[in-house]
Write a protein that holds these residues in place. Structure first.
Motif, PDB file in Angstrom:
ATOM      1  N   UNK A   1       0.816  -1.217   0.000  1.00 65.84           N
ATOM      2  CA  UNK A   1       0.000   0.000   0.000  1.00 65.84           C
ATOM      3  C   UNK A   1       0.856   1.276   0.000  1.00 65.84           C
ATOM      4  N   UNK A   2       0.499   2.194  -0.882  1.00 62.41           N
ATOM      5  CA  UNK A   2       1.168   3.504  -0.930  1.00 62.41           C
ATOM      6  C   UNK A   2       0.084   4.571  -1.017  1.00 62.41           C
ATOM      7  N   UNK A   3       0.197   5.607  -0.207  1.00 59.47           N
ATOM      8  CA  UNK A   3      -0.790   6.699  -0.250  1.00 59.47           C
ATOM      9  C   UNK A   3      -0.228   7.906  -0.980  1.00 59.47           C
ATOM     10  N   UNK A   4      -1.125   8.834  -1.293  1.00 56.88           N
ATOM     11  CA  UNK A   4      -0.707  10.103  -1.892  1.00 56.88           C
ATOM     12  C   UNK A   4      -1.140  11.216  -0.953  1.00 56.88           C
ATOM     13  N   UNK A   5      -0.233  12.106  -0.600  1.00 53.40           N
ATOM     14  CA  UNK A   5      -0.575  13.239   0.270  1.00 53.40           C
ATOM     15  C   UNK A   5      -1.486  14.171  -0.520  1.00 53.40           C
TER      16      UNK A   5
END
Ligand code: TXA
Ligand code: MG
Length: 348
Positions: free
Chosen positions: A212-216
């Motif tokens: 999982x990778x999020x975007x600010x």
């Protein structure tokens, strides 16, 4: 100040030229150099007074921290207080390359570099000139993009010359930067790795390695975690309209806008894909710049800043830009285009 411009071999950089750059850096001066993403404006990252010259030369706000460039892991150790498993994976898979990691800083990193934050942004570039310059200098190099604050990042030595001549002692000109967009800035200290700025390594590439990778994605009243993201970058002189949608309708809309622009006596510049160029050419814009094929976002990425700068150079006062599909590098391209257009976007 006299600015010297040295043409350096980007593949096998000449030792004497690297030495000349290293000497200036060791003396607390600024040197512009190519990386695989964009040109950097470098100073000794451990010397606050050298770093303060960067802010003066660029006209950069003091609260916008600098990326520190290293040439090996041992050098990164000097700067980072605590590593995480995610950071280790990123180093293994993406260094050297266009990925910047944000991690807790050691006290050795001066406040001016981090804008007073507890974290430092570090990256190991893959460009031979950048890597060998850091090696030769012997210390980490703090470097933002080598443009005047607010202008598109420089992807060619001539862009740096245009923005900074007279303000810095040396430009190492290694020709065009292969990626042409800045690095991805990734916070690898929080629970879930978070992209603070889209760039040369895509979210999809990161997900393959990290999960999982999020975007600010700060709302209007929140501050972005990368302070630089709150400023309008890549602003060309002319008004810019970004047109996004089904390609046939995009071409139609851009043709309409060219005519409207001409009716207002505007000098019109078009930035478009290879596929749309033949149709837009017929409307005689003052400048038609082909960004690359719609199917090759890497090509569009590497040409975008050159296209924006050319519009300024040719005195264009209305820029019509064709959007490309999001996803992969396309996301970073569209992020820069939207920023340049100041959110002046038409969906068709
Ligand atoms: O590809 C690149 O990243 C180029 C080349 C020269 O390496 N550098 C570059 O630097 O684009 P600059 O200064 O133009 O952009 C750095 C971005 C800014 O948005 C800044 O706010 C963010 O990284 N940044 C730097 N240090 C940070 C930190 N400690 N925490 C969060 N964001 C940081
Ligand atoms: Mg910049």
């Amino acid at each position: 100040m006299q600015t010297k411009r040295i043409y350096i071999d980007p593949v096998n950089p000449e030792q004497e030229f690297l030495k000349e750059g290293a000497k200036l850096l060791q003396a607390g001066e600024l040197v512009a150099f190519p990386t695989e993403t964009v040109y950097g404006l470098g100073a000794n990252a451990l010397d606050p007074s050298a770093c303060s010259k960067i802010f003066a030369a660029k006209g950069r706000p003091q609260d916008n921290p600098l990326i520190v460039h290293v040439c090996n892991r041992a050098m990164a150790e000097l700067l980072v207080e605590e590593w995480t498993p995610e950071a280790e994976l990123c180093v293994q898979h993406f260094w050297p390359g266009p990925l910047t990691l944000v991690l807790p800083k050691r006290p050795t990193v001066p406040d001016i570099v981090t804008g007073g934050l507890d974290n430092v942004a570090i990256r190991m570039p893959s460009h031979p000139v950048a890597l060998r310059l850091i090696e030769e200098t012997g210390f980490p190099i703090a470097a933002p993009s080598a443009n005047l604050s607010g202008k598109p990042s420089p992807t060619m030595g001539s862009h740096v010359w245009y923005d900074l001549k007279g303000k810095i002692p040396l430009i190492l000109d290694g020709g065009a930067c292969p990626v042409g967009l800045e690095s991805t800035v990734l916070d690898v200290f929080g629970r879930v790795p978070t992209i603070l700025r889209a760039g040369g390594i895509s979210k999809e590439q990161l997900e393959k390695v990290l999960g999982e990778v999020r975007v600010d994605n700060p709302s209007k009243d929140q501050a972005p975690k990368a302070p630089g993201m709150k400023y309008r970058h890549y602003a060309p002189r002319g008004e810019m309209i970004l047109v996004i949608g089904f390609r046939k309708r995009v071409v139609q809309r851009m043709a309409d806008e060219i005519q409207k622009g001409h009716a207002r006596l505007k000098r019109v510049g078009v930035l478009c894909t290879l596929e749309s160029a033949p149709f837009l050419h017929n409307w005689f814009p003052e400048l038609l710049f082909v960004l690359g094929s719609k199917d090759r976002p890497a090509e569009v990425a590497s040409n975008l800043f050159e296209g924006l700068r050319l519009c300024d150079e040719r005195g264009v006062d209305l820029i019509l830009a064709e959007g490309i599909e999001e996803g992969g590098l396309g996301t970073a391209v569209m992020n820069r285009m939207k920023n340049a257009a100041g959110q002046h976007i038409q969906y068709v």
